[in-house]
Design a protein around this motif. Structure first.
Motif, mmCIF file in Angstrom:
data_model
loop_
_atom_site.group_PDB
_atom_site.id
_atom_site.type_symbol
_atom_site.label_atom_id
_atom_site.label_comp_id
_atom_site.label_asym_id
_atom_site.label_seq_id
_atom_site.Cartn_x
_atom_site.Cartn_y
_atom_site.Cartn_z
ATOM 1 N N ALA A 195 0.662 -1.112 0.084
ATOM 2 C CA ALA A 195 -0.086 -0.155 0.014
ATOM 3 C C ALA A 195 0.885 1.216 -0.127
ATOM 4 C CB ALA A 195 -0.949 -0.045 1.231
ATOM 5 N N ALA A 196 1.907 1.155 0.899
ATOM 6 C CA ALA A 196 2.875 2.396 0.895
ATOM 7 C C ALA A 196 3.482 2.669 -0.359
ATOM 8 C CB ALA A 196 3.839 2.264 1.992
ATOM 9 N N ARG A 197 3.926 1.393 -0.993
ATOM 10 C CA ARG A 197 4.569 1.547 -2.542
ATOM 11 C C ARG A 197 3.570 2.143 -3.445
ATOM 12 N NH1 ARG A 197 6.541 -2.933 0.036
ATOM 13 N NH2 ARG A 197 8.764 -2.995 0.470
ATOM 14 N N LEU A 198 2.409 1.706 -3.581
ATOM 15 C CA LEU A 198 1.476 2.201 -4.540
ATOM 16 C C LEU A 198 1.002 3.576 -4.193
ATOM 17 C CD1 LEU A 198 -0.938 -0.910 -4.643
ATOM 18 C CD2 LEU A 198 0.546 -0.283 -6.199
ATOM 19 N N GLU A 199 1.030 4.021 -2.942
ATOM 20 C CA GLU A 199 0.649 5.593 -2.502
ATOM 21 C C GLU A 199 1.592 6.358 -3.146
ATOM 22 O OE1 GLU A 199 0.347 5.254 1.709
ATOM 23 O OE2 GLU A 199 -1.927 5.102 1.418
ATOM 24 N N CYS A 200 3.006 5.795 -3.112
ATOM 25 C CA CYS A 200 4.195 6.405 -3.490
ATOM 26 C C CYS A 200 4.038 6.838 -5.167
ATOM 27 C CB CYS A 200 5.353 6.032 -3.341
ATOM 28 S SG CYS A 200 5.891 6.425 -1.386
ATOM 29 N N ASP A 221 1.820 14.486 -13.108
ATOM 30 C CA ASP A 221 1.688 14.394 -14.590
ATOM 31 C C ASP A 221 0.487 14.359 -14.957
ATOM 32 O OD1 ASP A 221 2.146 14.329 -17.301
ATOM 33 O OD2 ASP A 221 4.054 13.062 -17.082
ATOM 34 N N PRO A 222 -0.054 15.446 -15.403
ATOM 35 C CA PRO A 222 -1.507 15.262 -16.144
ATOM 36 C C PRO A 222 -1.601 14.331 -17.107
ATOM 37 C CG PRO A 222 -0.530 17.548 -16.520
ATOM 38 C CD PRO A 222 0.541 16.636 -15.936
ATOM 39 N N HIS A 223 -0.539 13.479 -17.674
ATOM 40 C CA HIS A 223 -0.959 12.326 -18.618
ATOM 41 C C HIS A 223 -1.262 11.141 -17.895
ATOM 42 C CE1 HIS A 223 1.626 15.332 -21.144
ATOM 43 N NE2 HIS A 223 0.576 15.192 -22.035
ATOM 44 N N PHE A 224 -0.986 11.172 -16.734
ATOM 45 C CA PHE A 224 -1.124 10.050 -15.801
ATOM 46 C C PHE A 224 -2.100 10.244 -14.745
ATOM 47 C CE2 PHE A 224 3.113 9.762 -17.489
ATOM 48 C CZ PHE A 224 3.323 8.408 -18.449
ATOM 49 N N THR A 225 -3.271 11.035 -14.958
ATOM 50 C CA THR A 225 -3.993 11.117 -13.779
ATOM 51 C C THR A 225 -5.113 9.998 -13.794
ATOM 52 O OG1 THR A 225 -5.510 12.293 -15.289
ATOM 53 C CG2 THR A 225 -4.152 13.596 -13.816
ATOM 54 N N GLN A 226 -5.278 9.297 -14.975
ATOM 55 C CA GLN A 226 -6.260 8.269 -14.702
ATOM 56 C C GLN A 226 -5.724 6.929 -14.054
ATOM 57 O OE1 GLN A 226 -7.476 6.678 -18.608
ATOM 58 N NE2 GLN A 226 -9.005 5.195 -17.683
ATOM 59 N N GLN A 227 -4.262 6.517 -14.518
ATOM 60 C CA GLN A 227 -3.569 5.649 -13.616
ATOM 61 C C GLN A 227 -3.371 5.905 -12.240
ATOM 62 O OE1 GLN A 227 -2.868 7.131 -16.590
ATOM 63 N NE2 GLN A 227 -2.098 5.573 -18.038
ATOM 64 N N ALA A 228 -3.189 7.109 -11.839
ATOM 65 C CA ALA A 228 -3.124 7.450 -10.675
ATOM 66 C C ALA A 228 -4.335 7.226 -9.774
ATOM 67 C CB ALA A 228 -2.521 8.967 -10.336
ATOM 68 N N GLY A 229 -5.580 7.420 -10.707
ATOM 69 C CA GLY A 229 -6.849 7.306 -9.888
ATOM 70 C C GLY A 229 -7.180 5.697 -9.692
ATOM 71 N N ILE A 230 -6.537 4.981 -10.705
ATOM 72 C CA ILE A 230 -6.733 3.667 -10.559
ATOM 73 C C ILE A 230 -6.013 3.072 -9.276
ATOM 74 C CG2 ILE A 230 -6.196 1.353 -11.576
ATOM 75 C CD1 ILE A 230 -6.691 2.896 -14.233
ATOM 76 N N LEU A 231 -4.600 3.496 -9.085
ATOM 77 C CA LEU A 231 -3.900 3.093 -8.108
ATOM 78 C C LEU A 231 -4.585 3.673 -6.808
ATOM 79 C CD1 LEU A 231 -0.331 3.862 -9.365
ATOM 80 C CD2 LEU A 231 -1.350 1.438 -8.958
ATOM 81 N N ASP A 232 -5.143 5.076 -6.707
ATOM 82 C CA ASP A 232 -5.435 5.278 -5.585
ATOM 83 C C ASP A 232 -6.728 4.543 -5.046
ATOM 84 O OD1 ASP A 232 -4.015 7.631 -4.848
ATOM 85 O OD2 ASP A 232 -5.168 8.945 -6.160
ATOM 86 N N ALA A 233 -7.489 4.201 -5.903
ATOM 87 C CA ALA A 233 -8.570 3.209 -5.824
ATOM 88 C C ALA A 233 -8.328 1.883 -5.107
ATOM 89 C CB ALA A 233 -9.768 2.888 -6.841
ATOM 90 N N ILE A 234 -7.214 1.349 -5.717
ATOM 91 C CA ILE A 234 -6.785 0.043 -5.178
ATOM 92 C C ILE A 234 -6.288 0.303 -3.613
ATOM 93 C CG2 ILE A 234 -4.521 -0.114 -6.206
ATOM 94 C CD1 ILE A 234 -6.704 -3.028 -5.701
ATOM 95 N N VAL A 235 -5.520 1.155 -3.544
ATOM 96 C CA VAL A 235 -4.976 1.472 -2.212
ATOM 97 C C VAL A 235 -6.056 1.743 -1.252
ATOM 98 C CG1 VAL A 235 -3.591 3.132 -0.832
ATOM 99 C CG2 VAL A 235 -2.703 2.459 -3.055
ATOM 100 N N ASP A 236 -7.184 2.494 -1.392
ATOM 101 C CA ASP A 236 -8.154 2.469 -0.564
ATOM 102 C C ASP A 236 -9.041 1.182 -0.313
ATOM 103 O OD1 ASP A 236 -7.986 5.267 -0.456
ATOM 104 O OD2 ASP A 236 -9.431 5.563 -1.930
ATOM 105 N N GLU A 237 -9.045 0.272 -1.426
ATOM 106 C CA GLU A 237 -9.622 -1.236 -1.189
ATOM 107 C C GLU A 237 -8.717 -1.864 -0.474
ATOM 108 O OE1 GLU A 237 -10.715 -5.030 -4.034
ATOM 109 O OE2 GLU A 237 -11.002 -2.870 -4.994
ATOM 110 N N MET A 238 -7.235 -1.619 -0.514
ATOM 111 C CA MET A 238 -6.373 -2.100 0.270
ATOM 112 C C MET A 238 -6.281 -2.133 1.960
ATOM 113 S SD MET A 238 -2.416 -2.922 -0.686
ATOM 114 C CE MET A 238 -2.959 -3.243 -2.559
ATOM 115 N N TRP A 239 -6.556 -0.701 1.985
ATOM 116 C CA TRP A 239 -6.449 -0.395 3.434
ATOM 117 C C TRP A 239 -8.048 -0.807 4.018
ATOM 118 C CZ3 TRP A 239 -2.850 0.630 6.301
ATOM 119 C CH2 TRP A 239 -1.815 1.176 5.756
#
Length: 121
Positions: free
Chosen positions: A53-58, A66-84
């Motif tokens: 979870a910590a590595r994914l948050e980083c 980077d505005p080009h990767f906001t969708q990917q960052a959102g996907i990772l944020d969602a899985i981190v929330d699910e993980m917590w």
């Protein structure tokens, strides 16, 4: 299994390419750990999940810059929330029951009785 879902997300994002890499670099374990988890249908140890979870948050923080990767960052944020949420549920599920209590209460009491010593101060 939360680890398998996370592995598939990282694989699709191109961040991770093998189970051994996921085990070593993301779970912080031996290269065969994730394969072992899949074969035995077990969840990772809580320490491995917290590290993941910590590595994914980083990674999500770096990608969100980077505005080009906001969708990917959102996907990772969602899985981190699910993980917590998953880790919280596991932590609560392992809370021991009281000796004379048949089952743990589903909800904490709304009001708590204060002891006489606390009330006096």
């Amino acid at each position: 299994m939360i680890a398998a879902k996370t592995y598939n997300i990282l694989l699709n994002l191109g961040v991770c390419s093998t189970q051994a890499e996921f085990s070593r670099d993301w779970l912080g374990a031996s290269e065969r750990y994730f394969s072992f988890l899949l074969a035995t249908h077990r969840e990772p140890h809580m320490t491995a999940l917290m590290g993941l979870a910590a590595r994914l948050e980083c990674l999500a923080d770096r990608l969100s810059a980077d505005p080009h990767f906001t969708q990917q960052a959102g996907i990772l944020d969602a899985i981190v929330d699910e993980m917590w949420d998953h880790m919280r549920a596991r932590a609560v599920a392992t809370t021991p029951r009281r000796r004379n209590e048949k089952r743990a209460p589903d909800v904490l009491p709304v009001t708590c009785q204060r002891s006489a010593a606390c009330a006096a101060s």
